[in-house]
Motif scaffolding. Sequence first.
Motif, PDB file in Angstrom:
ATOM      1  N   UNK A 299       0.598  -1.230   0.207  1.00 39.75           N
ATOM      2  CA  UNK A 299      -0.233   0.080   0.127  1.00 39.75           C
ATOM      3  C   UNK A 299       1.331   1.082   0.329  1.00 39.75           C
ATOM      4  N   UNK A 300       0.362   2.885   0.016  1.00 39.28           N
ATOM      5  CA  UNK A 300       0.778   3.740  -0.079  1.00 39.28           C
ATOM      6  C   UNK A 300      -0.155   4.786   0.711  1.00 39.28           C
ATOM      7  N   UNK A 301       0.626   5.174   2.141  1.00 42.87           N
ATOM      8  CA  UNK A 301      -0.319   6.196   2.555  1.00 42.87           C
ATOM      9  C   UNK A 301       1.261   7.487   2.992  1.00 42.87           C
ATOM     10  N   UNK A 302       0.890   8.675   3.760  1.00 40.75           N
ATOM     11  CA  UNK A 302       0.681   9.916   3.484  1.00 40.75           C
ATOM     12  C   UNK A 302       2.140  10.177   4.756  1.00 40.75           C
ATOM     13  N   UNK A 303       3.419  11.104   4.879  1.00 44.64           N
ATOM     14  CA  UNK A 303       4.061  10.876   6.280  1.00 44.64           C
ATOM     15  C   UNK A 303       3.376  11.474   6.658  1.00 44.64           C
ATOM     16  N   UNK A 304       2.246  11.111   7.392  1.00 44.91           N
ATOM     17  CA  UNK A 304       2.459  12.742   8.633  1.00 44.91           C
ATOM     18  C   UNK A 304       1.460  11.028   9.298  1.00 44.91           C
ATOM     19  N   UNK A 305       1.173   9.384   8.823  1.00 48.53           N
ATOM     20  CA  UNK A 305       0.829   8.619   9.098  1.00 48.53           C
ATOM     21  C   UNK A 305       2.317   7.466   9.755  1.00 48.53           C
ATOM     22  N   UNK A 306       1.778   6.401  11.053  1.00 44.46           N
ATOM     23  CA  UNK A 306       2.880   6.141  11.592  1.00 44.46           C
ATOM     24  C   UNK A 306       3.803   4.504  10.188  1.00 44.46           C
ATOM     25  N   UNK A 307       4.803   4.693  10.321  1.00 42.68           N
ATOM     26  CA  UNK A 307       5.111   3.442   9.326  1.00 42.68           C
ATOM     27  C   UNK A 307       4.464   2.019   9.852  1.00 42.68           C
ATOM     28  N   UNK A 308       4.411   2.291  10.732  1.00 41.22           N
ATOM     29  CA  UNK A 308       3.984   0.989  11.748  1.00 41.22           C
ATOM     30  C   UNK A 308       2.918   0.178  10.924  1.00 41.22           C
ATOM     31  N   UNK A 309       2.410   0.805  10.028  1.00 42.50           N
ATOM     32  CA  UNK A 309       0.959   0.013   9.682  1.00 42.50           C
ATOM     33  C   UNK A 309       1.866  -0.665   8.001  1.00 42.50           C
ATOM     34  N   UNK A 310       2.447  -0.395   7.776  1.00 44.47           N
ATOM     35  CA  UNK A 310       3.507  -1.325   6.949  1.00 44.47           C
ATOM     36  C   UNK A 310       4.073  -2.621   7.862  1.00 44.47           C
ATOM     37  N   UNK A 311       4.899  -1.781   8.704  1.00 48.79           N
ATOM     38  CA  UNK A 311       4.794  -3.500   9.709  1.00 48.79           C
ATOM     39  C   UNK A 311       3.349  -4.146  10.127  1.00 48.79           C
ATOM     40  N   UNK A 312       2.359  -3.797  10.563  1.00 48.32           N
ATOM     41  CA  UNK A 312       1.440  -4.401  10.296  1.00 48.32           C
ATOM     42  C   UNK A 312       1.672  -5.487   9.486  1.00 48.32           C
ATOM     43  N   UNK A 313       0.765  -5.371   8.069  1.00 46.74           N
ATOM     44  CA  UNK A 313       0.801  -6.506   6.414  1.00 46.74           C
ATOM     45  C   UNK A 313       2.073  -6.489   6.514  1.00 46.74           C
ATOM     46  N   UNK A 314       2.918  -6.495   6.610  1.00 45.05           N
ATOM     47  CA  UNK A 314       4.051  -6.793   6.509  1.00 45.05           C
ATOM     48  C   UNK A 314       4.407  -8.136   7.349  1.00 45.05           C
ATOM     49  N   UNK A 315       3.863  -7.931   8.533  1.00 44.61           N
ATOM     50  CA  UNK A 315       4.323  -9.187   9.546  1.00 44.61           C
ATOM     51  C   UNK A 315       2.775 -10.294   8.982  1.00 44.61           C
TER      52      UNK A 315
END
Length: 115
Positions: free
Chosen positions: A90-106
């Motif tokens: 996915x994609x997200x703006x810099x004002x959101x934590x990068x943890x969302x990527x980690x959750x999806x990746x995990x």
Amino acid sequence: MADTTVRIAPTADVQRLADALNAAQLIGIKFKVGPNPHIHQDSATGRYTPTAETLLDEDFPTTWEGGHSLVIEYGDCEFYGRCQCGKDLGMQTPNRPLDDFGTKWERHVMTEVGR
């Protein structure tokens, strides 16, 4: 126990990583690179280069050509996440934590990847 390490030449991905680090350094982005057998920082120039050869332990193989590392790239004004295997996270703006990527990746690594 026998020594199972062999030496391999750096890949194109390692060269791209070194180029990206040098570009980030050139425009003033602050970062720190921890111990990495694939990358060497020249003490005289400060530039990053691939090591001439990399140790590969056959008992614990790693590769830049495949695998499941989390990759986060910065676009115009957004971050793009993907797995090294190519799965889009996915994609997200810099004002959101990068943890969302980690959750999806995990979730991808733990439930979708065959063992």
